[in-house]
Scaffold this motif. Structure first.
Motif, mmCIF file in Angstrom:
data_model
loop_
_atom_site.group_PDB
_atom_site.id
_atom_site.type_symbol
_atom_site.label_atom_id
_atom_site.label_comp_id
_atom_site.label_asym_id
_atom_site.label_seq_id
_atom_site.Cartn_x
_atom_site.Cartn_y
_atom_site.Cartn_z
ATOM 1 N N ALA A 21 38.335 25.258 -20.639
ATOM 2 C CA ALA A 21 38.769 26.649 -20.812
ATOM 3 C C ALA A 21 39.567 27.147 -19.617
ATOM 4 C CB ALA A 21 37.558 27.541 -21.054
ATOM 5 N N VAL A 22 39.112 26.843 -18.416
ATOM 6 C CA VAL A 22 39.848 27.258 -17.218
ATOM 7 C C VAL A 22 41.232 26.607 -17.213
ATOM 8 C CG1 VAL A 22 39.934 27.064 -14.700
ATOM 9 C CG2 VAL A 22 37.824 27.784 -15.811
ATOM 10 N N CYS A 23 41.289 25.328 -17.543
ATOM 11 C CA CYS A 23 42.571 24.612 -17.531
ATOM 12 C C CYS A 23 43.568 25.155 -18.548
ATOM 13 C CB CYS A 23 42.330 23.128 -17.769
ATOM 14 S SG CYS A 23 41.519 22.302 -16.391
ATOM 15 N N PHE A 24 43.074 25.750 -19.625
ATOM 16 C CA PHE A 24 43.956 26.291 -20.658
ATOM 17 C C PHE A 24 43.894 27.805 -20.759
ATOM 18 C CE2 PHE A 24 43.533 21.853 -21.923
ATOM 19 C CZ PHE A 24 44.878 21.520 -22.054
ATOM 20 N N ASP A 25 43.329 28.458 -19.741
ATOM 21 C CA ASP A 25 43.312 29.917 -19.634
ATOM 22 C C ASP A 25 42.642 30.590 -20.832
ATOM 23 O OD1 ASP A 25 43.769 32.295 -18.271
ATOM 24 O OD2 ASP A 25 45.711 32.617 -19.239
ATOM 25 N N ALA A 26 41.490 30.067 -21.228
ATOM 26 C CA ALA A 26 40.725 30.649 -22.335
ATOM 27 C C ALA A 26 39.393 31.182 -21.803
ATOM 28 C CB ALA A 26 40.465 29.593 -23.406
ATOM 29 N N ALA A 27 38.933 32.268 -22.369
ATOM 30 C CA ALA A 27 37.599 32.787 -22.051
ATOM 31 C C ALA A 27 36.567 32.012 -22.860
ATOM 32 C CB ALA A 27 37.515 34.274 -22.386
ATOM 33 N N VAL A 28 35.336 31.958 -22.348
ATOM 34 C CA VAL A 28 34.239 31.306 -23.067
ATOM 35 C C VAL A 28 33.127 32.319 -23.277
ATOM 36 C CG1 VAL A 28 32.484 29.490 -23.021
ATOM 37 C CG2 VAL A 28 34.764 29.031 -22.109
ATOM 38 N N HIS A 29 32.726 32.477 -24.523
ATOM 39 C CA HIS A 29 31.600 33.333 -24.887
ATOM 40 C C HIS A 29 30.402 32.430 -25.177
ATOM 41 C CE1 HIS A 29 34.163 36.927 -25.711
ATOM 42 N NE2 HIS A 29 35.068 35.970 -25.905
ATOM 43 N N ILE A 30 29.275 32.730 -24.561
ATOM 44 C CA ILE A 30 28.030 32.030 -24.877
ATOM 45 C C ILE A 30 27.189 32.985 -25.703
ATOM 46 C CG2 ILE A 30 25.933 30.929 -23.997
ATOM 47 C CD1 ILE A 30 28.356 29.376 -23.144
ATOM 48 N N VAL A 31 26.923 32.593 -26.945
ATOM 49 C CA VAL A 31 26.094 33.401 -27.828
ATOM 50 C C VAL A 31 24.676 32.845 -27.710
ATOM 51 C CG1 VAL A 31 25.736 34.190 -30.190
ATOM 52 C CG2 VAL A 31 28.071 33.754 -29.351
ATOM 53 N N GLY A 32 23.795 33.616 -27.084
ATOM 54 C CA GLY A 32 22.456 33.129 -26.759
ATOM 55 C C GLY A 32 21.470 33.297 -27.888
ATOM 56 N N PRO A 33 20.318 32.731 -27.644
ATOM 57 C CA PRO A 33 19.935 32.097 -26.379
ATOM 58 C C PRO A 33 20.408 30.651 -26.301
ATOM 59 C CG PRO A 33 18.060 32.112 -27.867
ATOM 60 C CD PRO A 33 19.189 32.832 -28.580
ATOM 61 N N ALA A 34 20.737 30.233 -25.100
ATOM 62 C CA ALA A 34 21.077 28.829 -24.856
ATOM 63 C C ALA A 34 19.784 28.070 -24.590
ATOM 64 C CB ALA A 34 22.021 28.713 -23.668
ATOM 65 N N ALA A 35 19.840 26.767 -24.720
ATOM 66 C CA ALA A 35 18.658 25.930 -24.509
ATOM 67 C C ALA A 35 18.468 25.560 -23.038
ATOM 68 C CB ALA A 35 18.772 24.662 -25.347
ATOM 69 N N PHE A 36 19.233 26.182 -22.156
ATOM 70 C CA PHE A 36 19.175 25.866 -20.731
ATOM 71 C C PHE A 36 19.470 27.126 -19.931
ATOM 72 C CE2 PHE A 36 23.218 24.740 -22.614
ATOM 73 C CZ PHE A 36 24.117 25.456 -21.849
ATOM 74 N N ASP A 37 19.256 27.053 -18.646
ATOM 75 C CA ASP A 37 19.435 28.184 -17.726
ATOM 76 C C ASP A 37 20.909 28.570 -17.639
ATOM 77 O OD1 ASP A 37 19.304 30.053 -15.699
ATOM 78 O OD2 ASP A 37 18.661 28.632 -14.152
ATOM 79 N N LEU A 38 21.193 29.833 -17.941
ATOM 80 C CA LEU A 38 22.565 30.338 -17.858
ATOM 81 C C LEU A 38 22.732 31.381 -16.756
ATOM 82 C CD1 LEU A 38 23.885 30.727 -21.501
ATOM 83 C CD2 LEU A 38 24.909 29.438 -19.644
ATOM 84 N N SER A 39 21.845 31.361 -15.790
ATOM 85 C CA SER A 39 21.984 32.297 -14.680
ATOM 86 C C SER A 39 23.283 32.010 -13.936
ATOM 87 C CB SER A 39 20.803 32.162 -13.712
ATOM 88 O OG SER A 39 20.849 30.887 -13.081
#
Length: 153
Positions: A21-39
């Motif tokens: 995403a950074v390389c192609f200038d895109a935002a990333v949305h995480i729709v929770g809950p994730a199965a791991f720590d997203l702090s």
């Protein structure tokens, strides 16, 4: 063009997707809950040097994500009705990808504005999530003429 991950299971895939995403200038949305720590600390650690520049947005539920989304939500799914190469993307689409282990529930599938599938060889079940995101993002950006908008070719 944005990417959305629905309740991701594998932190290494999410880190690879952040980098893409950074390389192609895109935002990333995480729709929770994730199965791991997203702090913030865990995200920085997993994303290495790319986490600091990633445009990461966290949502506590699909409803919260849907209300914040601009443009269409285009779900990538093996049950997609449109094939990737035939689908007409728009510049403000958000590309939604399901959990590695289970995809998305039927309610999320039905709430998406479009369902797209990446054609695979007969007998192939699915791609790795980070690979599917890369293929989908590349196709969407290239067909909307947004590929590498600021850098050299």
């Amino acid at each position: 063009m944005d990417i959305a991950l629905y309740e991701p299971d594998i932190p290494q895939n999410t880190a690879a997707i952040l980098r893409t995403a950074v390389c192609f200038d895109a935002a990333v949305h995480i729709v929770g809950p994730a199965a791991f720590d997203l702090s913030d600390r865990a995200t920085r650690r997993a994303g290495l040097d790319y986490a600091a520049t990633a445009r990461l947005k966290r949502h506590t539920s699909f409803d919260n994500f849907k209300s914040a989304a601009c443009g269409r939500i285009v779900l990538f799914t093996t049950r997609g009705t449109a094939s990737l190469e035939a689908f007409s993307f728009a510049p403000d689409d958000t590309l939604l990808f399901g959990r590695e282990s289970a995809g998305v529930p039927d309610a999320v599938h039905d709430a998406a504005d479009a369902q797209v599938r990446i054609p695979l060889a007969p007998g192939a079940r699915s791609l790795n999530l980070a690979v599917a995101v890369s293929i989908g993002l590349w196709q969407a950006l290239s067909t909307t003429h947004q590929l590498n908008p600021k850098g050299p070719s």
